[in-house]
Scaffold this motif. Structure first.
Motif, mmCIF file in Angstrom:
data_model
loop_
_atom_site.group_PDB
_atom_site.id
_atom_site.type_symbol
_atom_site.label_atom_id
_atom_site.label_comp_id
_atom_site.label_asym_id
_atom_site.label_seq_id
_atom_site.Cartn_x
_atom_site.Cartn_y
_atom_site.Cartn_z
ATOM 1 N N PHE A 19 -16.970 -5.009 21.570
ATOM 2 C CA PHE A 19 -16.867 -3.583 21.442
ATOM 3 C C PHE A 19 -15.940 -3.750 20.080
ATOM 4 N N PRO A 20 -16.666 -3.397 18.777
ATOM 5 C CA PRO A 20 -15.812 -3.391 17.508
ATOM 6 C C PRO A 20 -14.482 -2.682 17.312
ATOM 7 N N HIS A 21 -14.356 -1.565 17.948
ATOM 8 C CA HIS A 21 -13.291 -0.662 18.118
ATOM 9 C C HIS A 21 -12.164 -1.089 18.935
ATOM 10 N N MET A 22 -12.457 -2.164 19.958
ATOM 11 C CA MET A 22 -11.479 -2.362 20.705
ATOM 12 C C MET A 22 -10.657 -3.654 20.666
ATOM 13 N N SER A 23 -9.562 -3.956 20.954
ATOM 14 C CA SER A 23 -8.666 -5.139 20.745
ATOM 15 C C SER A 23 -9.419 -6.107 21.583
ATOM 16 N N VAL A 24 -9.053 -7.484 21.333
ATOM 17 C CA VAL A 24 -9.510 -8.604 22.385
ATOM 18 C C VAL A 24 -9.057 -8.239 23.509
ATOM 19 N N GLU A 25 -7.597 -7.825 23.763
ATOM 20 C CA GLU A 25 -7.428 -7.676 25.544
ATOM 21 C C GLU A 25 -8.079 -6.603 26.039
ATOM 22 N N LYS A 26 -8.292 -5.457 25.332
ATOM 23 C CA LYS A 26 -9.101 -4.436 25.894
ATOM 24 C C LYS A 26 -10.491 -4.948 26.109
ATOM 25 N N ASN A 27 -11.331 -5.408 25.305
ATOM 26 C CA ASN A 27 -12.625 -6.053 25.528
ATOM 27 C C ASN A 27 -12.562 -6.765 26.774
ATOM 28 N N ALA A 57 -3.739 -6.275 33.775
ATOM 29 C CA ALA A 57 -2.967 -6.619 32.884
ATOM 30 C C ALA A 57 -2.518 -8.042 33.092
ATOM 31 N N LYS A 58 -2.422 -8.261 34.595
ATOM 32 C CA LYS A 58 -2.300 -9.909 34.966
ATOM 33 C C LYS A 58 -3.388 -10.851 34.551
ATOM 34 N N ARG A 59 -4.609 -10.120 34.961
ATOM 35 C CA ARG A 59 -5.912 -10.944 34.922
ATOM 36 C C ARG A 59 -6.296 -11.172 33.506
ATOM 37 N N VAL A 60 -6.020 -10.009 32.730
ATOM 38 C CA VAL A 60 -6.383 -10.294 31.202
ATOM 39 C C VAL A 60 -5.446 -11.336 30.485
ATOM 40 N N ALA A 61 -3.973 -11.485 30.960
ATOM 41 C CA ALA A 61 -3.218 -12.573 30.502
ATOM 42 C C ALA A 61 -3.701 -13.995 30.894
ATOM 43 N N GLU A 62 -4.154 -13.931 31.910
ATOM 44 C CA GLU A 62 -4.663 -15.250 32.708
ATOM 45 C C GLU A 62 -5.883 -15.648 31.652
ATOM 46 N N MET A 63 -6.718 -14.695 31.509
ATOM 47 C CA MET A 63 -7.972 -15.165 30.651
ATOM 48 C C MET A 63 -7.558 -15.442 29.168
ATOM 49 N N LEU A 64 -6.629 -14.829 28.673
ATOM 50 C CA LEU A 64 -6.124 -14.908 27.069
ATOM 51 C C LEU A 64 -5.711 -16.531 27.239
ATOM 52 N N LEU A 110 -6.281 -18.851 29.233
ATOM 53 C CA LEU A 110 -7.306 -20.031 29.572
ATOM 54 C C LEU A 110 -8.258 -20.220 28.403
ATOM 55 N N VAL A 111 -8.598 -19.269 27.438
ATOM 56 C CA VAL A 111 -9.306 -19.529 26.261
ATOM 57 C C VAL A 111 -8.467 -19.662 24.919
ATOM 58 N N LYS A 112 -7.095 -19.663 25.306
ATOM 59 C CA LYS A 112 -6.252 -20.100 24.101
ATOM 60 C C LYS A 112 -6.296 -18.968 23.065
ATOM 61 N N LEU A 113 -6.261 -17.838 23.308
ATOM 62 C CA LEU A 113 -6.099 -16.697 22.621
ATOM 63 C C LEU A 113 -5.009 -15.555 22.576
ATOM 64 N N GLU A 114 -4.061 -15.978 23.175
ATOM 65 C CA GLU A 114 -2.704 -15.338 23.412
ATOM 66 C C GLU A 114 -2.216 -14.788 22.244
ATOM 67 N N PRO A 115 -2.248 -15.156 21.110
ATOM 68 C CA PRO A 115 -1.669 -14.825 19.723
ATOM 69 C C PRO A 115 -2.320 -13.618 19.308
ATOM 70 N N PHE A 116 -3.840 -13.738 19.826
ATOM 71 C CA PHE A 116 -4.723 -12.640 19.055
ATOM 72 C C PHE A 116 -5.219 -11.411 19.865
ATOM 73 N N ALA A 117 -4.157 -11.285 20.971
ATOM 74 C CA ALA A 117 -4.562 -10.491 21.738
ATOM 75 C C ALA A 117 -4.817 -8.877 21.222
ATOM 76 N N GLU A 118 -4.285 -8.311 20.216
ATOM 77 C CA GLU A 118 -4.234 -7.046 19.555
ATOM 78 C C GLU A 118 -5.373 -7.041 18.396
ATOM 79 N N ARG A 119 -5.832 -8.113 18.067
ATOM 80 C CA ARG A 119 -6.853 -8.245 16.949
ATOM 81 C C ARG A 119 -8.228 -7.688 17.441
ATOM 82 N N LYS A 120 -8.929 -6.992 16.599
ATOM 83 C CA LYS A 120 -10.177 -6.532 16.644
ATOM 84 C C LYS A 120 -11.219 -7.590 16.408
#
Length: 380
Positions: free
Chosen positions: A106-114, A130-137, A139-149
């Motif tokens: 979804f282009p209008h959503m951030s990484v964590e919202k997707n 929130a806990k599951r999303v943190a685990e996934m971020l 896992l795929v090494k995208l924690e610093p990019f959580a707020e990006r579109k």
């Protein structure tokens, strides 16, 4: 704790008669009007297996994936998952998730919202999401990019977001339809190993559809080669490459030289073939070849030696010709040698030294030769 390499090396439930398949396609046929996309096909896939469906466009591989996901129903036959017949079970009630080539973020959503989207649709509690999303971020090494579109990410990062979203709901089976097709070559190669490690970390069953032979050979525990809706061979990557079951498989996977020949001698261990007037072949891999039968002898280019100097014995597994074409690829050099009878033989030479000790160039006379165990006899 075992390493991932150790796990993959020892993983072969298909060789265990007591092992129960996790996914079963039983005599599955799928027709679209007069067109048969899948023809009476049977396959078994085991839990935690990384399984590849490999074939050209229109061979039926994506149709199989869609039927397993529940987007299409078989015309006849059964598909079972962990013993359950999936006929009539809607996609959202199957313990299966599908990741498409387009990623469909979804282009209008951030990484964590997707990543969180599917979890919200399932009514999961906010704290658990929130806990599951943190685990996934993580896992795929995208924690610093959580707020990006999505448009602020590279192609490889978008691919990892789509992957995280696909596994966030913890499906039993993840289906991947050409998952790396949108990536450039270097990134695709890097991501292949990331996918393999991720699959082992998650303990999921992965079924991937691809037309990329190298991708399938790198990632999969086993590969099913498909053609016109039928299975040509199912085997591990080394078996597919070194022991193809037919001329079609040998020609489809990698580069190969195929010599039509007649079996002139045969015993339990060896066979002798006549492949044209000037090429006599002795092979220690005779397969099911019978005396006097017409067969194909398949030998990979890297198993062929090419030299300006004649081998010690030119009467067997050797022929002379002219260097017809050369491709220098850095790590290897590929030679096309036109034999005196007009056939072209492909040979690949590893460039282990900066300067070749036997330089060959266009128009040079050259000998090709190979060992008795270099190739395999194909009877179909």
């Amino acid at each position: 704790m075992k390493s991932l390499n150790s796990i993959r090396r020892n993983f072969s439930p298909w060789n265990d008669p007591a092992a129960k398949p996790y996914i079963q396609f039983e005599n599955v046929t799928k027709r679209f009007g007069d067109f048969t996309a899948v023809n009476n096909l049977s396959l078994t896939i085991y839990e935690r297996e990384f399984y590849a469906l490999l074939g050209a466009s229109g061979c039926g591989k994506s149709t199989l994936l869609r039927m397993l996901a529940g987007f299409d129903e078989p015309t006849s036959g059964r598909i079972l998952l962990d013993g359950q017949d999936l006929r009539g079970v809607p996609p959202h009630k199957r313990p299966v998730n599908m990741m498409f080539q387009s990623y469909a973020l979804f282009p209008h959503m951030s990484v964590e919202k997707n990543i969180a989207f599917g979890l919200k649709q399932d009514g999961m509690a906010s704290a658990d999401i929130a806990k599951r999303v943190a685990e996934m971020l993580k896992l795929v090494k995208l924690e610093p990019f959580a707020e990006r579109k999505p448009h602020q990410l590279s192609g490889g990062q978008r691919q990892r977001v789509a992957l995280a979203r696909s596994v966030a709901k913890r499906p039993k089976v993840l289906l991947l339809d050409e998952p790396l097709g949108a990536l450039d070559k270097k990134l695709r190669e890097e991501t292949q190993f990331e996918l393999m490690d991720l699959q082992q970390d998650l303990g999921l069953t992965f079924v991937v559809v691809t037309h990329d032979q190298e991708e399938a050979m790198t990632m999969a525990d086993r590969i099913a080669i498909l053609d016109k809706g039928e299975v040509m061979q199912v085997a591990t990557p080394p078996e597919i490459y070194e022991a193809p079951a037919s001329r079609f498989v040998a020609d489809f996977v990698g580069s190969v030289n195929l010599f039509e020949a007649t079996v002139t001698q045969r015993d339990e261990r060896m066979a002798e073939l006549q492949a044209g007037p000037d090429l006599r072949i002795q092979t220690s891999n005779p397969g099911e070849a019978q005396h006097s039968a017409t067969v194909n002898y398949a030998v990979r280019p890297e198993k062929i030696r090419v030299s300006s100097r004649a081998p010690e014995d030119t009467s067997v597994n050797a022929a002379e010709g002219e260097v017809f074409d050369i491709a220098y690829l850095g790590d290897v050099t590929m030679y096309n040698v036109k034999l005196d009878d007009g056939r072209v033989v492909k040979a690949t030479v590893i460039n282990s030294q900066r300067l070749a000790d036997d330089p060959l160039t266009w128009g040079d006379r050259a000998w090709i030769s190979f060992k008795p165990d270099a190739g395999i006899v194909l009877t179909r």
